[in-house]
Write an enzyme that holds these catalytic residues in place. Sequence first.
Site, PDB file in Angstrom:
ATOM      1  N   GLY A  47     103.017  -2.954 111.763  1.00  0.00           N
ATOM      2  CA  GLY A  47     102.695  -1.985 110.719  1.00  0.00           C
ATOM      3  C   GLY A  47     101.526  -2.412 109.854  1.00  0.00           C
ATOM      4  N   VAL A  48     101.680  -2.206 108.567  1.00  0.00           N
ATOM      5  CA  VAL A  48     100.585  -2.469 107.641  1.00  0.00           C
ATOM      6  C   VAL A  48     100.282  -3.984 107.600  1.00  0.00           C
ATOM      7  CG1 VAL A  48     101.983  -2.593 105.533  1.00  0.00           C
ATOM      8  CG2 VAL A  48      99.666  -1.753 105.408  1.00  0.00           C
ATOM      9  N   ASP A  49     101.299  -4.795 107.764  1.00  0.00           N
ATOM     10  CA  ASP A  49     101.141  -6.258 107.783  1.00  0.00           C
ATOM     11  C   ASP A  49     100.201  -6.685 108.922  1.00  0.00           C
ATOM     12  OD1 ASP A  49     101.656  -8.901 107.118  1.00  0.00           O
ATOM     13  OD2 ASP A  49     103.648  -8.950 108.015  1.00  0.00           O
ATOM     14  N   SER A 106     108.384  -0.352 102.566  1.00  0.00           N
ATOM     15  CA  SER A 106     109.715  -0.153 103.209  1.00  0.00           C
ATOM     16  C   SER A 106     109.871   1.151 103.990  1.00  0.00           C
ATOM     17  CB  SER A 106     110.876  -0.267 102.208  1.00  0.00           C
ATOM     18  OG  SER A 106     111.078  -1.615 101.837  1.00  0.00           O
TER      19      SER A 106
HETATM   20  P1  ADP Z   1     107.962  -1.852 106.121  1.00  0.00           P
HETATM   21  O1  ADP Z   1     108.439  -2.935 107.029  1.00  0.00           O
HETATM   22  O2  ADP Z   1     107.921  -2.278 104.659  1.00  0.00           O
HETATM   23  O3  ADP Z   1     108.659  -0.561 106.345  1.00  0.00           O
HETATM   24  P2  ADP Z   1     105.600  -0.914 107.589  1.00  0.00           P
HETATM   25  O4  ADP Z   1     104.285  -1.571 107.713  1.00  0.00           O
HETATM   26  O5  ADP Z   1     106.408  -0.735 108.830  1.00  0.00           O
HETATM   27  O6  ADP Z   1     106.400  -1.721 106.468  1.00  0.00           O
HETATM   28  O7  ADP Z   1     105.422   0.519 106.937  1.00  0.00           O
HETATM   29  C1  ADP Z   1     105.175   0.763 105.569  1.00  0.00           C
HETATM   30  C2  ADP Z   1     104.324   2.023 105.442  1.00  0.00           C
HETATM   31  O8  ADP Z   1     102.971   1.693 105.708  1.00  0.00           O
HETATM   32  C3  ADP Z   1     104.692   3.131 106.434  1.00  0.00           C
HETATM   33  O9  ADP Z   1     104.717   4.368 105.728  1.00  0.00           O
HETATM   34  C4  ADP Z   1     103.565   3.098 107.447  1.00  0.00           C
HETATM   35  O10 ADP Z   1     103.303   4.373 108.002  1.00  0.00           O
HETATM   36  C5  ADP Z   1     102.406   2.650 106.579  1.00  0.00           C
HETATM   37  N1  ADP Z   1     101.251   2.013 107.254  1.00  0.00           N
HETATM   38  C6  ADP Z   1     101.178   1.414 108.460  1.00  0.00           C
HETATM   39  N2  ADP Z   1      99.924   0.969 108.693  1.00  0.00           N
HETATM   40  C7  ADP Z   1      99.193   1.285 107.588  1.00  0.00           C
HETATM   41  C8  ADP Z   1      97.833   1.124 107.201  1.00  0.00           C
HETATM   42  N3  ADP Z   1      96.942   0.515 107.992  1.00  0.00           N
HETATM   43  N4  ADP Z   1      97.439   1.594 105.988  1.00  0.00           N
HETATM   44  C9  ADP Z   1      98.327   2.213 105.158  1.00  0.00           C
HETATM   45  N5  ADP Z   1      99.613   2.397 105.461  1.00  0.00           N
HETATM   46  C10 ADP Z   1     100.044   1.956 106.657  1.00  0.00           C
END
Ligand code: ADP
Length: 169
Positions: free
Chosen positions: A32-34, A122
């Site tokens: 994901g965002v990480d 989350s």
């Molecule tokens: P968590 O484990 O906290 O749920 P995620 O990364 O899976 O973290 O998702 C958190 C949010 O970030 C989700 O709504 C996802 O769609 C969003 N997301 C994923 N990639 C990106 C990005 N590059 N920029 C912004 N938001 C993102």
Amino acid sequence: MTRITLVQGDITRQSVDAIVNAANSSLLGGGGVDGAIHRRGGPAILAECRKLRAGHLGRGLPTGQAVATTAGELDARWVIHTVGPVYSQSLDRSELLVSCYRESLRRADELGARTVAFPAISTGVYGWPMDDGARIAVATVRETDTAVEEVRFVLFDERAYEAFTSALT
Ligand code: ADP
């Protein structure tokens, strides 16, 4: 007064003082965002996370807490890593989600960051319902006393953008 702005897009493309990462406790990267932040920010971020794990965060970063590192090659000065709670149907973990936003803003204040970009913590792999996640995010920023001038929620898709728009109004 902190200004709240909404952007639909990729948080790794933002120019701000600090970008908040929805990390996991290991701080050693994830999806994901990480994953996106580490990919675009380069190895300097992970190197600092490893140092934190070798030091006072030996057991990882607890849920609801936040810690800052360099932003590497991102167009920001810092990444603030926070660990959101995994959504639970049976337990109310919303105070931990509140804590993520509050503690991230506290770290931002310590650093002197004036513009901070947040993802919807989350609401991805951790399964938090988007409307509720948006409501908690907006309410917490509004209730937190901070010197941050702009909190920019960067929402990945239209559904998230609409949820945050509703939460703001
Ligand atoms: P968590 O484990 O906290 O749920 P995620 O990364 O899976 O973290 O998702 C958190 C949010 O970030 C989700 O709504 C996802 O769609 C969003 N997301 C994923 N990639 C990106 C990005 N590059 N920029 C912004 N938001 C993102």
